[in-house]
Design an enzyme around this catalytic site. Structure first.
Site, mmCIF file in Angstrom:
data_model
loop_
_atom_site.group_PDB
_atom_site.id
_atom_site.type_symbol
_atom_site.label_atom_id
_atom_site.label_comp_id
_atom_site.label_asym_id
_atom_site.label_seq_id
_atom_site.Cartn_x
_atom_site.Cartn_y
_atom_site.Cartn_z
ATOM 1 N N ASP A 35 0.600 -1.659 0.132
ATOM 2 C CA ASP A 35 0.100 -0.307 -0.257
ATOM 3 C C ASP A 35 0.894 1.070 0.484
ATOM 4 O OD1 ASP A 35 -2.472 -1.557 -0.263
ATOM 5 O OD2 ASP A 35 -2.465 -1.482 2.288
ATOM 6 N N HIS A 239 29.104 6.995 -7.587
ATOM 7 C CA HIS A 239 28.026 6.674 -7.175
ATOM 8 C C HIS A 239 26.881 6.108 -5.462
ATOM 9 C CE1 HIS A 239 26.231 7.708 -11.672
ATOM 10 N NE2 HIS A 239 27.066 8.825 -10.311
ATOM 11 N N ASP A 256 28.313 14.878 -2.750
ATOM 12 C CA ASP A 256 27.615 15.803 -3.467
ATOM 13 C C ASP A 256 26.264 15.422 -2.409
ATOM 14 O OD1 ASP A 256 26.357 15.942 -6.137
ATOM 15 O OD2 ASP A 256 28.209 14.480 -7.045
ATOM 16 N N ASP A 267 23.523 21.057 -7.428
ATOM 17 C CA ASP A 267 24.256 20.275 -7.219
ATOM 18 C C ASP A 267 25.094 20.552 -6.969
ATOM 19 O OD1 ASP A 267 24.872 17.389 -8.048
ATOM 20 O OD2 ASP A 267 25.127 17.842 -10.478
ATOM 21 N N HIS A 346 35.951 10.647 -15.274
ATOM 22 C CA HIS A 346 34.504 11.389 -15.949
ATOM 23 C C HIS A 346 34.482 12.667 -16.297
ATOM 24 C CE1 HIS A 346 33.855 13.637 -11.866
ATOM 25 N NE2 HIS A 346 34.106 13.368 -11.147
ATOM 26 N N HIS A 350 27.872 18.758 -16.444
ATOM 27 C CA HIS A 350 26.251 18.248 -17.246
ATOM 28 C C HIS A 350 25.698 20.080 -17.080
ATOM 29 C CE1 HIS A 350 24.487 17.424 -13.406
ATOM 30 N NE2 HIS A 350 25.623 17.318 -13.233
ATOM 31 N N HIS A 357 20.856 16.066 -14.354
ATOM 32 C CA HIS A 357 21.463 15.626 -15.318
ATOM 33 C C HIS A 357 20.100 16.337 -16.330
ATOM 34 C CE1 HIS A 357 24.346 12.906 -14.245
ATOM 35 N NE2 HIS A 357 24.469 13.896 -13.760
ATOM 36 N N GLU A 380 33.012 20.631 -12.542
ATOM 37 C CA GLU A 380 33.028 19.235 -10.925
ATOM 38 C C GLU A 380 33.960 18.612 -11.665
ATOM 39 O OE1 GLU A 380 29.950 16.255 -10.975
ATOM 40 O OE2 GLU A 380 28.998 16.987 -12.306
ATOM 41 N N TYR A 384 40.011 10.727 -8.168
ATOM 42 C CA TYR A 384 40.676 9.413 -7.463
ATOM 43 C C TYR A 384 41.436 8.568 -6.916
ATOM 44 C CZ TYR A 384 35.953 11.856 -8.225
ATOM 45 O OH TYR A 384 35.112 12.785 -8.713
ATOM 46 N N ARG A 402 36.387 15.403 -5.476
ATOM 47 C CA ARG A 402 35.339 16.283 -6.158
ATOM 48 C C ARG A 402 34.958 17.423 -5.344
ATOM 49 N NH1 ARG A 402 31.953 12.516 -7.330
ATOM 50 N NH2 ARG A 402 30.796 13.141 -6.751
ATOM 51 N N GLU A 404 32.077 20.882 -6.905
ATOM 52 C CA GLU A 404 31.463 20.707 -8.205
ATOM 53 C C GLU A 404 30.722 22.343 -7.847
ATOM 54 O OE1 GLU A 404 28.345 17.302 -8.151
ATOM 55 O OE2 GLU A 404 27.743 18.367 -10.464
HETATM 56 N N1 GLY Z 1 24.994 14.015 -7.988
HETATM 57 C C1 GLY Z 1 25.066 13.789 -9.640
HETATM 58 C C2 GLY Z 1 26.397 14.504 -10.595
HETATM 59 O O1 GLY Z 1 27.208 15.464 -9.721
HETATM 60 O O2 GLY Z 1 26.565 14.435 -11.640
HETATM 61 MN MN MN Z 2 26.614 17.249 -11.627
HETATM 62 MN MN MN Z 3 26.812 16.267 -8.237
#
Ligand code: GLY
Ligand code: MN
Ligand code: MN
Length: 438
Positions: A35, A239, A256, A267, A346, A350, A357, A380, A384, A402, A404
């Site tokens: 439910d 992630h 993050d 973000d 990465h 974005h 994203h 960002e 690592y 990181r 960002e």
């Molecule tokens: N939080 C996802 C990214 O930084 O793209």
């Molecule tokens: Mn991001």
């Molecule tokens: Mn992020």
């Protein structure tokens, strides 16, 4: 937001439609277990064009229709259900509050929609996002087709609505920028709180709780994405969302996290030492990422292309890794062969908007897109160095950094929306010291 803003957006879509019809469902409610449903969030395109927050809704745009161009199918008023589930706009609310020219109960859609499709040449829709809805749409089209002997014709062409709406969403208008600034402010407050609260021995989820507290207090119904709170080795998992490990003295913590405000995301990532003081190796990596980030932000301005910030960040990171003897070889060669990707795997950003994203093409006619005022992107870069990194001295292991920020392209250059949270080493250490005194 003013209903006129959404009317203007719908008019802009209709200008691209000729004699077509656009059919835009909101997101379905998704069941979690028995439910219990997952918290409902409207589909971003649907919400962008309607501001209608309820589930079970479909917007239909029919340019030139005599009885109104904007039709909203939604739930009927139902006093009994509203006692359990909360108020519904109903047909009257759809018209009066949300500017529909005409509104019908969602339960009548199977009867009404085939009639609206009759003699329309094109259907504008987003195929593939909600397969169950696509199937129903095909059913309605087939009903019209079955009537061809009566002289009606079914739409012969299906056009992807995404392209029109996503190009609009890519350029943020002032009312959207205001919301994105609010989302960034609330998120920045949360990151500062995390820095001030963090102490060795705490659990990652305790810090997550501090973030969520500030988000909710700032009016955010939920985070824009699951927060990443990763100490030490966990900061090297891109992630990571378990957030259930203990924070160790001597590690850095990567957070993050961003709030969502009225459908718009922030973000933000910050990395800081759990004990309030960067070690020598942590400082070296951090300063390198910060230098790359500042130089990349400097590349965000109209006329530069989408990939300029990334190219700039990569070059600085590779040069710096060579200087620290973490990479060997010449910079151009390392960029060319991609060896740096073992530490930076990465991209540098974005688009950011209603979706974290966000939508919008990154290339136009095979060339990177030029930046234009109103676009918002993240910047960002990160590095690592996981534990067991081959050929790398142990003192560098488990450093994941990181940084960002959310950056708006302005007429002249750019504006950092998320600069309320410190990123200089001195400022971070001093904010953490303050937190300890409290
Ligand atoms: N939080 C996802 C990214 O930084 O793209
Ligand atoms: Mn991001
Ligand atoms: Mn992020």
């Amino acid at each position: 937001m003013d209903a006129e803003i959404f009317a203007r957006r719908r008019r802009e879509v209709m200008q691209h439609m000729g004699g077509g019809i656009a059919i835009i469902p909101s997101a379905p409610v998704r069941n979690r277990n028995r439910d219990v449903d997952f918290p409902f969030r409207p589909d971003s395109d649907f919400y962008y064009l309607t501001h209608f927050p309820e589930p079970d809704a479909v917007a239909v745009l029919v340019p030139g229709r005599q009885y109104g161009e904007y039709i909203l199918f939604c739930r009927e008023k139902n006093p009994e259900k509203e006692i359990w589930e909360g108020l519904r706009a109903g047909q009257e609310g759809a018209d009066e509050q949300y500017g529909a020219d005409d509104s019908f109960p969602i339960t009548d859609i199977d009867d009404i929609l085939p009639g609206l499709l009759e003699n329309r040449d094109k259907v504008f829709c987003s195929m593939g996002r909600y397969p169950e809805f696509d199937r129903r749409l095909m059913g309605w089209v087939n009903e019209v087709r079955a009537k061809s002997r009566n002289g009606v014709h079914d739409p012969g062409e299906y056009v992807n609505l995404d392209h029109i709406v996503h190009e609009m969403r890519l350029i943020k208008r002032p009312e959207e920028i205001r919301l994105m600034k609010r989302a960034a402010k609330v998120s920045a407050r949360a990151h500062r709180r995390a820095m001030q609260t963090c102490k060795p021995g705490m659990m990652e989820y305790e810090i997550e709780a501090e973030l969520l507290y500030e988000f909710r207090k700032g009016g955010s119904p939920f985070p824009a994405y699951p927060p990443i709170v990763g100490g030490g080795a966990n900061g090297c998992i891109l992630h990571y969302t378990q957030n259930d490990a203990r924070l160790n003295d001597g590690d850095v913590l990567l957070i993050d996290a961003g709030a969502e405000i009225d459908g718009y995301a922030a973000d933000i990532t910050r990395t800081f030492p759990v004990n309030g003081k960067f070690s020598g190796e942590q400082k070296a990596i951090y300063e390198l990422v910060l230098a790359a980030q500042l130089a990349a932000i400097d590349q965000v301005r109209p006329g530069n292309h989408w990939n300029d910030p990334h190219d700039t960040a990569v070059r600085i990171l590779v040069d710096g890794l060579r200087a620290l003897k973490l990479l060997n070889g010449d910079t151009d060669g390392l960029i060319e062969n991609g060896d740096y990707k073992r530490f930076y795997m990465h991209r540098t950003g974005h688009w950011l908007g209603m979706d974290v994203h966000d939508v919008g093409d990154y290339k136009v006619a095979e060339a990177w897109r030029l930046l234009e005022p109103g676009m918002v992107m993240t910047v960002e870069p990160g590095l690592y160095i996981g534990s067991g990194s081959e050929g790398i001295d142990e003192r560098w292991w488990n450093i994941g950094v990181r940084i960002e920020d959310d950056v708006l392209v302005t007429r002249q250059d750019s504006e950092v929306l998320s600069d309320d949270v410190p990123k200089g080493i001195e400022e971070i250490e001093s904010l953490m010291r303050e937190g300890r005194k409290q």
